[in-house]
Design an enzyme around this catalytic site. Sequence first.
Site, PDB file in Angstrom:
ATOM      1  N   GLU A 201      -9.756  -1.014   5.043  1.00 51.68           N
ATOM      2  CA  GLU A 201     -10.408  -0.698   6.312  1.00 51.68           C
ATOM      3  C   GLU A 201     -11.723  -1.480   6.436  1.00 51.68           C
ATOM      4  O   GLU A 201     -12.227  -2.015   5.444  1.00 51.68           O
ATOM      5  CB  GLU A 201     -10.688   0.817   6.364  1.00 51.68           C
ATOM      6  CG  GLU A 201      -9.440   1.691   6.230  1.00 51.68           C
ATOM      7  CD  GLU A 201      -8.555   1.704   7.482  1.00 51.68           C
ATOM      8  OE1 GLU A 201      -8.619   0.765   8.302  1.00 51.68           O
ATOM      9  OE2 GLU A 201      -7.785   2.675   7.633  1.00 51.68           O
TER      10      GLU A 201
ATOM     11  N   HIS B  91      -7.801  -4.206   9.870  1.00 50.15           N
ATOM     12  CA  HIS B  91      -7.423  -4.011   8.465  1.00 50.15           C
ATOM     13  C   HIS B  91      -6.168  -4.799   8.106  1.00 50.15           C
ATOM     14  O   HIS B  91      -5.328  -5.069   8.955  1.00 50.15           O
ATOM     15  CB  HIS B  91      -7.288  -2.511   8.114  1.00 50.15           C
ATOM     16  CG  HIS B  91      -6.084  -1.817   8.662  1.00 50.15           C
ATOM     17  ND1 HIS B  91      -6.127  -0.519   9.113  1.00 50.15           N
ATOM     18  CD2 HIS B  91      -4.785  -2.200   8.812  1.00 50.15           C
ATOM     19  CE1 HIS B  91      -4.908  -0.162   9.503  1.00 50.15           C
ATOM     20  NE2 HIS B  91      -4.090  -1.158   9.330  1.00 50.15           N
TER      21      HIS B  91
ATOM     22  N   ASP C 276       0.847  -1.197   0.000  1.00 52.33           N
ATOM     23  CA  ASP C 276       0.000   0.000   0.000  1.00 52.33           C
ATOM     24  C   ASP C 276       0.885   1.251   0.000  1.00 52.33           C
ATOM     25  O   ASP C 276       2.112   1.169   0.162  1.00 52.33           O
ATOM     26  CB  ASP C 276      -0.961  -0.002   1.200  1.00 52.33           C
ATOM     27  CG  ASP C 276      -0.307  -0.478   2.494  1.00 52.33           C
ATOM     28  OD1 ASP C 276       0.940  -0.496   2.566  1.00 52.33           O
ATOM     29  OD2 ASP C 276      -1.028  -0.824   3.438  1.00 52.33           O
TER      30      ASP C 276
ATOM     31  N   ASN D  14      -8.008  -2.346  14.101  1.00 51.49           N
ATOM     32  CA  ASN D  14      -9.399  -2.422  13.635  1.00 51.49           C
ATOM     33  C   ASN D  14      -9.609  -3.562  12.642  1.00 51.49           C
ATOM     34  O   ASN D  14     -10.655  -3.642  11.998  1.00 51.49           O
ATOM     35  CB  ASN D  14      -9.834  -1.085  13.017  1.00 51.49           C
ATOM     36  CG  ASN D  14      -9.082  -0.760  11.727  1.00 51.49           C
ATOM     37  OD1 ASN D  14      -8.206  -1.504  11.304  1.00 51.49           O
ATOM     38  ND2 ASN D  14      -9.424   0.360  11.108  1.00 51.49           N
TER      39      ASN D  14
HETATM   40  C1  F6R Z   1       1.053  -1.315   6.054  1.00 49.33           C
HETATM   41  C2  F6R Z   1       0.029  -2.322   6.313  1.00 49.33           C
HETATM   42  C3  F6R Z   1      -0.871  -2.168   7.484  1.00 49.33           C
HETATM   43  C4  F6R Z   1      -0.151  -2.501   8.784  1.00 49.33           C
HETATM   44  C5  F6R Z   1      -1.094  -2.324   9.970  1.00 49.33           C
HETATM   45  C6  F6R Z   1      -0.400  -2.622  11.280  1.00 49.33           C
HETATM   46  O1  F6R Z   1       1.760  -1.630   4.876  1.00 49.33           O
HETATM   47  O2  F6R Z   1      -0.072  -3.250   5.584  1.00 49.33           O
HETATM   48  O3  F6R Z   1      -1.967  -3.035   7.335  1.00 49.33           O
HETATM   49  O4  F6R Z   1       0.318  -3.808   8.737  1.00 49.33           O
HETATM   50  O5  F6R Z   1      -1.566  -1.018   9.986  1.00 49.33           O
HETATM   51  O6  F6R Z   1       0.570  -1.663  11.509  1.00 49.33           O
HETATM   52  P1  F6R Z   1       1.663  -1.888  12.648  1.00 49.33           P
HETATM   53  O7  F6R Z   1       2.404  -3.099  12.242  1.00 49.33           O
HETATM   54  O8  F6R Z   1       2.502  -0.655  12.593  1.00 49.33           O
HETATM   55  O9  F6R Z   1       0.914  -2.069  13.903  1.00 49.33           O
END
Ligand code: F6R
Length: 272
Positions: A142, A137, A66, A135
């Site tokens: 989302e 995702h 992403d 959440n």
């Molecule tokens: C970012 C991504 C997001 C993160 C998620 C958890 O490339 O894929 O889905 O994996 O927001 O973020 P952290 O690991 O920072 O808690």
Amino acid sequence: MQIILCESAEHVGGRAADVIDARVRQGPAVLGLATGGSPKSTYQELIRRHREEQLSFSQVTAFTLDEYAGLPPEHEQSYYSTIRREFADHVDLPLEQLITPHGDAPDLVAEAERYDAAITAAGGVDIQILGIGANGHIGFNEPTSSLVSRTRVKTLAGATRADNARFFPEGDVPRLCLTQGLGTIREAKLAVLVAMGENKAEAVQAMVEGPVSAHCPASVLQMHRRAVVILDPAAASRLSLLDYYRDAQEFNDQLGQTPTRPWLQQPLVQQG
Ligand code: F6R
């Protein structure tokens, strides 16, 4: 879905790195790379193996998961810059084989379609590395994301923007992003999700044991052919079938195999 319970957060990255290491040593591979805190220890372990154990990424093509809309690749907080800083610049992955959606493309809708097609043209992702948001995702899909979505423009949830505000001291967290869709992620031949910490426990429980629902986008992994979920004790703490997951893991260990090894002895091809 295979659940791997690690004795501590420190072991999570090593377990994930084992899976990636074995595939990369087989020959040309396509990796999908998440950013964020969760996969950092995996990348650190892969970097260590590159330096000390001749693990080469020269035949890897990598697609990031992403990107923030509006940020050019060279922006310090773009996911392209982040993945270079945290992984790609420390191994022998040729930069032209590190592919990201361009957050500053003039036509983001076209850019998303181009990116999705580029993944398909590369033969699809062999191993997609994932983290999970509190959440539920994955990528930036989302809650209420279509379970069959493709790479597209999404509006970030307030909770996600708040979680990531620490990286934007000026308070200018982007509102939009480009993300691989849940349908795109589901096409990866193997998905490896790593999660650590108590703040992920509820989302992990919903992903593994809840209904498949757009309310918890990560629950789409229940519909994945080969998904491995690697957890520390805190992230696993709300799972209700912990005894079963432990038992299965112990059984694999008794066979003298790491839980992942049986898969790695076969090519990672699509199953029925
Ligand atoms: C970012 C991504 C997001 C993160 C998620 C958890 O490339 O894929 O889905 O994996 O927001 O973020 P952290 O690991 O920072 O808690």
